[in-house]
Enzyme design. Sequence first.
Site, PDB file in Angstrom:
ATOM      1  N   ARG A  93      80.286  37.826  14.565  1.00  0.00           N
ATOM      2  CA  ARG A  93      81.735  38.039  14.563  1.00  0.00           C
ATOM      3  C   ARG A  93      82.397  37.479  15.823  1.00  0.00           C
ATOM      4  NH1 ARG A  93      80.150  43.402  16.203  1.00  0.00           N
ATOM      5  NH2 ARG A  93      81.267  44.093  18.071  1.00  0.00           N
ATOM      6  N   CYS A 138      78.085  44.287  39.082  1.00  0.00           N
ATOM      7  CA  CYS A 138      76.850  43.753  38.502  1.00  0.00           C
ATOM      8  C   CYS A 138      75.838  43.345  39.557  1.00  0.00           C
ATOM      9  CB  CYS A 138      77.166  42.563  37.601  1.00  0.00           C
ATOM     10  SG  CYS A 138      78.299  42.927  36.249  1.00  0.00           S
TER      11      CYS A 138
END
Length: 380
Positions: free
Chosen positions: A187, A80
């Site tokens: 969720r 990253c």
Amino acid sequence: MKPVYVAGAAVHPFGKQPGLNAAELGYRAVRQLVEQTGITPDAVDVGYGGSSYGGSLLTQRVLQRVGVSGPPVYTVENACASGASAVHLGWQAVASGAADCVIAFGAENLSSFGGGTLPLTTNDIEIEQGMVMPAAYAMRAQRYLHDFGATADDLTAVSVKNRRNGAQNPRAHFQREISPQDVADSRAIADPLRLLHCCPNSDGAAAVLLCSEDFARQLDTPRVRVRGSVVRSGTFHTQFRDMTWPDITARTAKAAYEMAGLAPADLDLVELHDAFSIAELLHAEALGIAERGKAHQAVRNGEFDRDGRVAVSPSGGLISRGHPVGATGATQICEAYWQLTGQAGPLQVPGASVALTHVTGGGIFGVDNGACAMHILTAD
């Protein structure tokens, strides 16, 4: 070392763009940078491109399309931190006097992987046993909540703040505010993290122009000075790991503050690696902008709001802006550049003169993270 300046920034907006590969995304950002700054191809001394999944010779494929052909160019893979590592190498080239003009960019297309978690290298004992990044951050979150009396609502407050910031960012993947109920209704991913506690997998690119003081004077674009540029890797050990303390961030920050001659209290804004909502709390404490175990209180008290004590992720951060891995660190520097030059529009942090960007990533056995890159920039 010679002074180093950022004198231009460009971002190809983040989102789902399955028809555009990393080279095309990178080209669009770099082309915009070249057009805005007015530099000619022969002025570029060296180029660096950062990407985790963009493939071989990405930087050549991008820069040749804008006419930069012949000088040394490098493609950087550092998880990253790839894009920010490309910027760091560009900073080294200018600071050493080896270059006067450098293009550094980051580009990534993650749509090609479909949905779900990003694939990680299987040449790692923890990953072979099923470790994925949402699970790692969920463990960190559980430990933080247990040790410091925070709750899942404190994680939600980070998501709500950053999505509120990103709602005003035309470059962001998500440009809609959310409520705590929206987060609660999303969720479950890995307890206590729900979907809206997580950043999206995005496609996008960003590019910056790094240059010497003499070169910057020849341009019509505003400039900011890079006061600190530091990259560190994780410290390997096989002993107990404190899941609530990102040591790599703390070590990188210490070096960056020393290089810049500044302290956490001097910062007006921070763009940090909030890949998951818990990450903002952990990294804020490691950066020294909140006391250990109290970052969740700072969020609750509005201290990290755009008009707070120190604005954290005023662009929306990874949670709202998105996370095209290799492009993220370069994009943070673009956002900081616009803030420090008063070009951030509705995202503007009042009176911003000092900014810190931070990106970390790479889950491998024996370290908290594989790489961390940090930059401190000041208004010239």
